[in-house]
Write a protein that holds these residues in place. Structure first.
Motif, PDB file in Angstrom:
ATOM      1  N   SER A   1     -22.152 -10.696  -1.925  1.00 14.03           N
ATOM      2  CA  SER A   1     -21.024 -10.343  -1.168  1.00 14.03           C
ATOM      3  C   SER A   1     -20.168  -9.374  -2.075  1.00 14.03           C
ATOM      4  N   VAL A   2     -19.376  -8.610  -1.341  1.00 18.01           N
ATOM      5  CA  VAL A   2     -18.547  -7.629  -2.032  1.00 18.01           C
ATOM      6  C   VAL A   2     -16.997  -7.515  -1.482  1.00 18.01           C
ATOM      7  N   LEU A   3     -16.162  -7.480  -2.403  1.00 12.03           N
ATOM      8  CA  LEU A   3     -14.760  -7.168  -2.161  1.00 12.03           C
ATOM      9  C   LEU A   3     -14.414  -5.892  -2.734  1.00 12.03           C
ATOM     10  N   VAL A   4     -13.905  -4.964  -1.717  1.00 14.12           N
ATOM     11  CA  VAL A   4     -13.665  -3.599  -2.356  1.00 14.12           C
ATOM     12  C   VAL A   4     -12.102  -3.691  -2.177  1.00 14.12           C
ATOM     13  N   VAL A   5     -11.484  -3.465  -3.374  1.00 19.14           N
ATOM     14  CA  VAL A   5     -10.058  -3.376  -3.491  1.00 19.14           C
ATOM     15  C   VAL A   5      -9.617  -2.128  -3.587  1.00 19.14           C
ATOM     16  N   SER A   6      -9.040  -1.335  -2.786  1.00 20.56           N
ATOM     17  CA  SER A   6      -8.644   0.076  -2.706  1.00 20.56           C
ATOM     18  C   SER A   6      -7.203   0.132  -2.834  1.00 20.56           C
ATOM     19  N   THR A   7      -6.755   0.873  -3.907  1.00 16.39           N
ATOM     20  CA  THR A   7      -5.401   1.285  -4.034  1.00 16.39           C
ATOM     21  C   THR A   7      -5.089   2.903  -3.686  1.00 16.39           C
ATOM     22  N   HIS A   8      -5.977   3.427  -3.357  1.00 19.72           N
ATOM     23  CA  HIS A   8      -5.829   4.855  -3.080  1.00 19.72           C
ATOM     24  C   HIS A   8      -6.358   5.495  -2.159  1.00 19.72           C
ATOM     25  N   SER A   9      -7.399   4.757  -1.115  1.00 21.08           N
ATOM     26  CA  SER A   9      -7.800   5.137   0.069  1.00 21.08           C
ATOM     27  C   SER A   9      -7.714   3.939   0.911  1.00 21.08           C
ATOM     28  N   ALA A  10      -7.408   4.539   2.332  1.00 18.32           N
ATOM     29  CA  ALA A  10      -7.329   3.599   3.330  1.00 18.32           C
ATOM     30  C   ALA A  10      -8.446   2.843   3.569  1.00 18.32           C
ATOM     31  N   ALA A  11      -8.575   1.654   4.118  1.00 18.69           N
ATOM     32  CA  ALA A  11      -9.614   1.046   4.504  1.00 18.69           C
ATOM     33  C   ALA A  11     -10.483   1.803   5.337  1.00 18.69           C
ATOM     34  N   ARG A  12     -10.253   2.847   6.119  1.00 19.52           N
ATOM     35  CA  ARG A  12     -10.842   3.394   7.163  1.00 19.52           C
ATOM     36  C   ARG A  12     -11.772   4.368   6.313  1.00 19.52           C
ATOM     37  N   GLU A  13     -11.101   5.107   5.289  1.00 19.67           N
ATOM     38  CA  GLU A  13     -11.633   5.828   4.531  1.00 19.67           C
ATOM     39  C   GLU A  13     -12.815   5.195   3.379  1.00 19.67           C
ATOM     40  N   VAL A  14     -12.446   3.902   3.240  1.00 24.53           N
ATOM     41  CA  VAL A  14     -13.251   3.353   2.083  1.00 24.53           C
ATOM     42  C   VAL A  14     -14.758   2.906   3.180  1.00 24.53           C
ATOM     43  N   GLY A  15     -14.459   2.456   4.429  1.00 24.13           N
ATOM     44  CA  GLY A  15     -15.615   2.247   5.414  1.00 24.13           C
ATOM     45  C   GLY A  15     -16.250   3.591   5.450  1.00 24.13           C
ATOM     46  N   GLN A  16     -15.993   4.621   5.593  1.00 20.11           N
ATOM     47  CA  GLN A  16     -16.323   5.718   5.798  1.00 20.11           C
ATOM     48  C   GLN A  16     -17.483   6.020   4.584  1.00 20.11           C
ATOM     49  N   LYS A  17     -16.927   5.965   3.299  1.00 19.32           N
ATOM     50  CA  LYS A  17     -17.718   6.144   2.217  1.00 19.32           C
ATOM     51  C   LYS A  17     -18.860   5.103   1.921  1.00 19.32           C
ATOM     52  N   LEU A  18     -18.561   3.805   2.140  1.00 24.97           N
ATOM     53  CA  LEU A  18     -19.596   2.985   2.280  1.00 24.97           C
ATOM     54  C   LEU A  18     -20.880   3.077   3.176  1.00 24.97           C
ATOM     55  N   ASP A  19     -20.469   3.668   4.367  1.00 27.22           N
ATOM     56  CA  ASP A  19     -21.393   4.143   5.505  1.00 27.22           C
ATOM     57  C   ASP A  19     -22.037   5.361   4.740  1.00 27.22           C
ATOM     58  N   HIS A  20     -21.531   6.402   4.230  1.00 22.71           N
ATOM     59  CA  HIS A  20     -22.193   7.407   3.668  1.00 22.71           C
ATOM     60  C   HIS A  20     -23.044   7.018   2.650  1.00 22.71           C
ATOM     61  N   TRP A  21     -22.813   6.145   1.844  1.00 26.13           N
ATOM     62  CA  TRP A  21     -23.549   5.401   0.592  1.00 26.13           C
ATOM     63  C   TRP A  21     -24.980   4.744   1.173  1.00 26.13           C
ATOM     64  N   GLY A  22     -24.554   4.292   2.529  1.00 25.57           N
ATOM     65  CA  GLY A  22     -25.655   3.275   3.066  1.00 25.57           C
ATOM     66  C   GLY A  22     -25.635   1.900   2.556  1.00 25.57           C
ATOM     67  N   ILE A  23     -24.208   1.464   2.321  1.00 18.38           N
ATOM     68  CA  ILE A  23     -23.982   0.019   1.793  1.00 18.38           C
ATOM     69  C   ILE A  23     -23.904  -0.746   3.176  1.00 18.38           C
ATOM     70  N   ASP A  24     -24.513  -1.996   3.038  1.00 15.99           N
ATOM     71  CA  ASP A  24     -24.796  -2.826   4.320  1.00 15.99           C
ATOM     72  C   ASP A  24     -23.025  -3.398   4.415  1.00 15.99           C
ATOM     73  N   ARG A  25     -22.553  -3.062   5.496  1.00 14.71           N
ATOM     74  CA  ARG A  25     -21.072  -3.256   5.656  1.00 14.71           C
ATOM     75  C   ARG A  25     -20.875  -4.865   6.072  1.00 14.71           C
ATOM     76  N   ASP A  26     -22.007  -5.634   6.389  1.00 17.61           N
ATOM     77  CA  ASP A  26     -21.757  -6.691   6.754  1.00 17.61           C
ATOM     78  C   ASP A  26     -21.503  -7.698   5.527  1.00 17.61           C
ATOM     79  N   ARG A  27     -21.747  -7.301   4.486  1.00 15.02           N
ATOM     80  CA  ARG A  27     -21.535  -7.902   3.448  1.00 15.02           C
ATOM     81  C   ARG A  27     -20.354  -7.840   2.424  1.00 15.02           C
ATOM     82  N   VAL A  28     -19.503  -6.616   3.113  1.00 17.73           N
ATOM     83  CA  VAL A  28     -18.293  -6.223   2.505  1.00 17.73           C
ATOM     84  C   VAL A  28     -17.110  -6.375   3.091  1.00 17.73           C
ATOM     85  N   GLU A  29     -16.176  -6.786   2.307  1.00 20.46           N
ATOM     86  CA  GLU A  29     -14.712  -7.117   2.350  1.00 20.46           C
ATOM     87  C   GLU A  29     -13.970  -5.899   1.995  1.00 20.46           C
ATOM     88  N   ILE A  30     -12.943  -5.685   2.579  1.00 22.96           N
ATOM     89  CA  ILE A  30     -12.099  -4.434   2.163  1.00 22.96           C
ATOM     90  C   ILE A  30     -10.735  -4.972   2.095  1.00 22.96           C
TER      91      ILE A  30
END
Length: 191
Positions: free
Chosen positions: A44-73
């Motif tokens: 499981s992963v927690l991504v704490v983002s202080t410079h990108s909005a959650a939507r942008e973080v999600g797009q980046k994770l999708d681009h990298w092919g990271i399984d979003r089911d195990r990620v919380e932002i």
């Protein structure tokens, strides 16, 4: 518990409780390190983002092919930018970019909810220092490092080079390893 890293120049694994500082010239320069830290695992992963909005973080994770089911932002910046904040099961928001107590509390809650290993990435300490006192940020980072140790988790913390060099010097000893990226792509890892 041992955690695979996949980061150039770093050990193959680090023990649970480890915090790794990534010092880099720009956010894009650290994409390969982030991808290596996140993609080669099923924790499981927690991504704490202080410079990108959650939507942008999600797009980046999708681009990298990271399984979003195990990620919380945890989004710390949308409130500052006036973006709509719609909490979901996998997205939470801080009340302000300098809400360090809220950040630490959310990391603690996330780690307490995990049944197994977990990863936390904080991108970036640099932005936190823009909004809060560097000493307070250092204390919050220390609190998160303590939580990683308590919960046998692993963390990756970003800091921009050339911006807060005093903070880098002050924070460096708290981390198990430091990965420094240069403008030309050179990676120097010290563990």
């Amino acid at each position: 518990m041992e955690y695979a890293l996949g980061i150039e120049g770093a050990p193959e694994t680090v023990p649970g409780g480890s915090g790794i500082l990534v010092v880099h010239p720009s956010t894009a320069a650290a994409d390969d390190v982030d991808t290596a830290f996140l993609e080669g695992s099923d924790e499981s992963v927690l991504v704490v983002s202080t410079h990108s909005a959650a939507r942008e973080v999600g797009q980046k994770l999708d681009h990298w092919g990271i399984d979003r089911d195990r990620v919380e932002i945890l989004d710390a910046i949308s409130v500052e930018r006036g973006y709509t904040r719609r909490p979901k099961d996998d997205v939470a928001y801080l009340t302000a970019p300098d809400d360090l107590a809220g950040l630490v509390a959310h990391v603690e809650d996330f780690l307490a909810r995990q049944d197994g290993p977990a990863r936390v990435t904080l991108d970036t300490i640099t932005e936190l220092i823009y909004y809060a006192d560097a000493e307070q940020v250092g204390e919050a980072v220390g609190d998160v490092l303590d939580l990683l140790e308590t919960h046998d988790a692993v963390g990756l913390f970003h800091l921009a080079s050339g911006v807060h060099d005093d903070a880098i010097d002050d924070l460096r000893p708290a981390f198990v390893g430091v990965v420094e990226l240069d403008d030309d792509g050179t990676v120097d890892a010290d563990f």
